[in-house]
Every structure is written in structure tokens, then in C-alpha cells.
Design an enzyme around this catalytic site. Sequence first.
Site, PDB file in Angstrom:
ATOM      1  N   GLY A 171      33.571  39.469  78.472  1.00 47.40           N
ATOM      2  CA  GLY A 171      32.525  40.065  77.648  1.00 47.40           C
ATOM      3  C   GLY A 171      33.128  40.808  76.470  1.00 47.40           C
ATOM      4  O   GLY A 171      32.600  40.786  75.351  1.00 47.40           O
ATOM      5  N   THR A 172      34.243  41.457  76.723  1.00 49.84           N
ATOM      6  CA  THR A 172      34.928  42.192  75.651  1.00 49.84           C
ATOM      7  C   THR A 172      35.356  41.241  74.536  1.00 49.84           C
ATOM      8  O   THR A 172      35.167  41.530  73.352  1.00 49.84           O
ATOM      9  CB  THR A 172      36.156  42.933  76.225  1.00 49.84           C
ATOM     10  OG1 THR A 172      35.684  43.961  77.097  1.00 49.84           O
ATOM     11  CG2 THR A 172      37.004  43.543  75.129  1.00 49.84           C
ATOM     12  N   ASN A 187      25.105  49.721  80.057  1.00 43.11           N
ATOM     13  CA  ASN A 187      25.927  49.587  81.267  1.00 43.11           C
ATOM     14  C   ASN A 187      25.920  50.820  82.162  1.00 43.11           C
ATOM     15  O   ASN A 187      26.227  50.733  83.333  1.00 43.11           O
ATOM     16  CB  ASN A 187      27.361  49.235  80.877  1.00 43.11           C
ATOM     17  CG  ASN A 187      27.915  50.159  79.822  1.00 43.11           C
ATOM     18  OD1 ASN A 187      27.328  50.301  78.748  1.00 43.11           O
ATOM     19  ND2 ASN A 187      29.012  50.808  80.100  1.00 43.11           N
ATOM     20  N   GLN A 211      25.532  43.206  80.700  1.00 48.29           N
ATOM     21  CA  GLN A 211      24.916  43.850  81.868  1.00 48.29           C
ATOM     22  C   GLN A 211      23.572  43.226  82.226  1.00 48.29           C
ATOM     23  O   GLN A 211      23.139  43.300  83.374  1.00 48.29           O
ATOM     24  CB  GLN A 211      24.707  45.352  81.594  1.00 48.29           C
ATOM     25  CG  GLN A 211      25.966  46.174  81.682  1.00 48.29           C
ATOM     26  CD  GLN A 211      26.528  46.251  83.093  1.00 48.29           C
ATOM     27  OE1 GLN A 211      25.796  46.143  84.083  1.00 48.29           O
ATOM     28  NE2 GLN A 211      27.830  46.437  83.203  1.00 48.29           N
ATOM     29  N   SER A 234      29.149  37.775  80.275  1.00 53.76           N
ATOM     30  CA  SER A 234      30.372  37.855  81.066  1.00 53.76           C
ATOM     31  C   SER A 234      30.114  37.261  82.442  1.00 53.76           C
ATOM     32  O   SER A 234      29.072  37.514  83.048  1.00 53.76           O
ATOM     33  CB  SER A 234      30.805  39.316  81.188  1.00 53.76           C
ATOM     34  OG  SER A 234      31.830  39.423  82.146  1.00 53.76           O
ATOM     35  N   HIS A 282      31.841  37.727  85.428  1.00 52.06           N
ATOM     36  CA  HIS A 282      32.035  38.491  86.668  1.00 52.06           C
ATOM     37  C   HIS A 282      30.938  39.517  86.937  1.00 52.06           C
ATOM     38  O   HIS A 282      30.945  40.162  87.973  1.00 52.06           O
ATOM     39  CB  HIS A 282      33.429  39.137  86.692  1.00 52.06           C
ATOM     40  CG  HIS A 282      33.586  40.326  85.826  1.00 52.06           C
ATOM     41  ND1 HIS A 282      33.584  41.609  86.325  1.00 52.06           N
ATOM     42  CD2 HIS A 282      33.761  40.453  84.493  1.00 52.06           C
ATOM     43  CE1 HIS A 282      33.754  42.462  85.327  1.00 52.06           C
ATOM     44  NE2 HIS A 282      33.867  41.783  84.218  1.00 52.06           N
ATOM     45  N   THR A 291      43.445  26.179  75.378  1.00 51.61           N
ATOM     46  CA  THR A 291      42.962  25.253  76.401  1.00 51.61           C
ATOM     47  C   THR A 291      41.894  25.936  77.260  1.00 51.61           C
ATOM     48  O   THR A 291      42.074  27.083  77.678  1.00 51.61           O
ATOM     49  CB  THR A 291      44.135  24.801  77.289  1.00 51.61           C
ATOM     50  OG1 THR A 291      45.094  24.158  76.448  1.00 51.61           O
ATOM     51  CG2 THR A 291      43.677  23.835  78.376  1.00 51.61           C
ATOM     52  N   CYS A 294      38.098  63.433  83.970  1.00 52.95           N
ATOM     53  CA  CYS A 294      38.949  64.511  83.482  1.00 52.95           C
ATOM     54  C   CYS A 294      40.381  64.033  83.640  1.00 52.95           C
ATOM     55  O   CYS A 294      40.806  63.672  84.724  1.00 52.95           O
ATOM     56  CB  CYS A 294      38.689  65.758  84.319  1.00 52.95           C
ATOM     57  SG  CYS A 294      39.890  67.048  84.101  1.00 52.95           S
TER      58      CYS A 294
END
Lengths: 120, 405
Positions: free
Chosen positions: B72-73, B152, B186, B206, B208, B244, B332
Site C-alpha cells: 500500500g505504501t 487507519n 484500510q 494492499s 495483507h 518481474t 513514547c
Amino acid sequence: MYSEIFKDHLTHPRNAGELADPSVVVEESNPICGDRLRLALRVCEGRIEEARFLAYGCPPTLVCGSIITEMIAGLSVQDAARLTRQDLLDKLGGLPSRKMHAAALAIETLRLALERLRGD
Amino acid sequence: MKRRVYLDHSATTPIDPRVVEAMLPYLTEKFGNPSSVHLFGQEARAAVDRARQLVAELIGAQPQELIFVSSGTEANNLAIRGIAERAAPYGRHIITSAIEHPSVRGVCQALEQRGWEVTRLPVGEDGLVRVEDVRAAIRPDTVLITIMLANNEIGTIQPIAEISHLVREERQRGHRHLWFHTDAVQAAGRMAINVAELGCDLLSLSGHKLYAPKGIGALYVRRGVQLAPQMLGGHQERDRRAGTEAVPLIVAFGKAAELARQELDARIERMRALRDRFERGVAERITDVVFNGHRERRLPHLSNISFRYIEGEGLLINLDLQGIAVSTGSACSSGTLEPSPVIRALGRDEELARGAVRFSLGKDTSEEDIDYVLEVLPQAVESLRRISPLYHRALGERAERSPSN
């Protein structure tokens, strides 16, 4: 990622809460991340009889609060003042480097409490 | 054995066994390169074509409008950089929202450093972008609007069709070099998606997130939309993405898309019922909670809740030790807090942003799973509150306000 001791203190924090008749209460915060730790001590004849903590923030901050109260209970004020960040880290089985600030906050809060005790 | 409950399906989903079965031959005997002309190659080519058809059907697109990518990125990178670079002669202004996925935020930031201007639209307390704000932000040099279909962290569904309508109006007024991209990573498999109804020019997917393996994604590019390829050196994907083809992953993605389309209504109904049951249970059992995001306009599998007086990371680890997997938006590290920009954008204070936890259900989440979480969660919250100075202070203030109690 965290030690068994760490997990145990996170799920079963020791000495959490406040003291009815504290000799000193201090609350310190990490100005950057906002984590907070409050320590209350009851001291009698130079010895820490009881210690309580309250903490807000990431898990290491909560755990360091719990562990430090266990470490200092029964110690003389002088011995407590000698505790270092490394002593705390050894006790809790280490911390990831990005979480070291939690141990620093705990030691700093303890030092402040002992300083204030001396000042009174 | 301790029960294990996975409520982090927005991070990733397990691979459906039917998907594994479909891809296995392409990891073993059917190993051909789709660009080869011999039988091995043809076999692989046919599998890729079939998968492309199946993924296209999930979103109502034509197969040739899909580019397979690695994630997706990568789809978001290709869409935004591809359009920005191609359309640069016509303008260097991009409109996006304050709550995009880091992959969109990151590309926009990188373009900004290279001279593009970026307008980041705020969202309301409900997490929605206002169409009027989009309208007001469009300038003659705007070349791209990129706003996610569903968020998301909080799952809110943006008014994509309305924004597309706006874009079409602009084009009719002569603003020809204006494109609209939406990140549907999402949303896919969790709501019906039809690119014709949404009206967008580009859409990211995406694998996954919908029960296919990691390492595969797709970008829908409406016919006629030109973009600058980001991966060069081969004719694959109609010259738009060299390299490929990852045949087994593409086959898996195709199968997962087919199942998602066939089972979509049942999955939605099931996840929504369980999610709503979970939220009712939380509201009944735990005080001082704030549910984040629009109540109706949101994905059916997701619940984002801020627990006052405590920090999400502590709750996450506490739940993890009891077999429950969830996630937080803030973290944090090195003594600096990185609060969730999404929750902050809703106008929540820092304490609520730090106390936000995301629970995301999957198609196989069961009633027993939810019951177990409802049993464990209140105790976990309570144990963290008992050691929180913020909680003790609030209790003290409450006692002062009502001295008779």
C-alpha cells in the site's frame, strides 16, 4: 522485549497509592514526554519505613515507580540517596535504550524527595 | 492454554488458508516469468491476468487500470509522486488531510522539501474532512488532491464521492490538470468499493489487509490518467512499474480479492455486530472513556477508544500479557512523546490522545473472543488507573465537589 520482573511489576504493581501520614510527597514529570511519577515516603529516625508511588506514562515509568518503592523501603535515607539509575536497571533486568528516561525519572524523583526531606 | 485474541486486523490480517492454497503452485512447480514466451511463462502470465481481473472486480475497475506493486505504501508513493512529477509543468500544489497514513504524509513532506506546496486540511471532531474546505483549498496550480477513503486509526469514511464531484466541476471550468487519489488500503474488504461511484482517478490497495500475504499491493489508475513511473528498467505493468511480477503474491491477492467480494456482506454484518457489542460492553463496564471518530460513517471492524487517566502503551502490554493483541497510535521513545496525530487532529487533549487504543476485528473474530476481551479489559484499565496520579487527582476533585458522598 521486557524481562519477567518487568512484566510482573507491570501487572502486579507494588506499593501503589498514597500514604496517610507521609513525611514527604513529590511529583516529578518528564517535561518532554509528560510521564509523571509521584513518590510518598514515611521516614522515621533516618530510615524509610514506607514508600508509595503513583505513575502515569509508558510502561517503564510505571514499573520503575513500583520497583523503586521496593528497593528503598527499609533503607536508611543515606543509603537510598546512593541509589543510581544503574542499580534500578539491574534490578528490573534492563530497559530498551529508548526507554532509559523512565529510570532517570524515578531516580530524580527519589533524589528530590530526599532533598526535600533534608530541607524540612 | 491461555486464550489468544487478535484484535489488530488493521495492522495486518492472517492469510486465509484458501489463499495459501491458491498461491502454493506458484511457489513450486509454476515458477515461470510472465514475460517469457514459453509455456512456463504463459502459465504465469495467465495467472497474473486472472488475478488482475479479480482485484479489478473488487473495486469495479477494468483489469488494465490496475498496477501491481509491493505494498500500500508503494501504491501511495507511486500515485502521489507519479502525478506530482508528471503534472509539475501545470502546478505544484497538493491538497491532503491532516489524518492521512504515514506513507501519504511522508511523500507529501518529501515533495514539500523539493518545492511543492501542500495544504493539509483539518478534520472535525468526528474525523471527517469538510467538502467545503476542499473547495476553498483548490487553487489554479493544484494538481493533486489525496484524501484517504477510510482512516487507519479511527476508521472514519471520508466523503470521497462528494470530493470527486467537486473535482469534476473544477475540470469542467477548465482546470484540466487536477487529479484525485484516495488511499483505500484500510477500506478494501471492509466496505463496498466502486471506483465509478467514488469517482476518483487513483486508488491504493494492499493485500495483507484482506487476508493475502504481505508484499503485494495495487494502484488503480483510471484509464487516460498519466503518471511518471517510479520504478524504471522494464516493460512490466504496461511500463508503469518495472520489475518481474511477484506471481505467487499476485495470485494470492487475486484469490483474497475474490473471497472478499463474495463474502463482503456477511463479513461486514458479522464484524459490525461484534464491534457494536464490544463497544456497548465497554461503555457499560468502564467509566471515563471516549469513543473516537464518527459513530456511523466508519468501517465496521474498528473501534478506537480513549481511556482517561492512563496511557495506551501500558494498556497494550497489559492486554498482551493476557493474550490480547491491540494497538496504539502514540508511542513514547527516547523520552519524547509521539502522540497520535490522528487523535490530536480530532481536537482531543493530550491525555486522551495518549490514552487511545485501537481494537480492530477480523472476519473470523468470534463472540467468545469479544467476551474474553470484555472480561479482561476493565480489570486492565482499573489496575492502571489505580496507580495513576491523574486518576487519584480526579477522584479527589470529585469528592470535593460532592462532600456528602
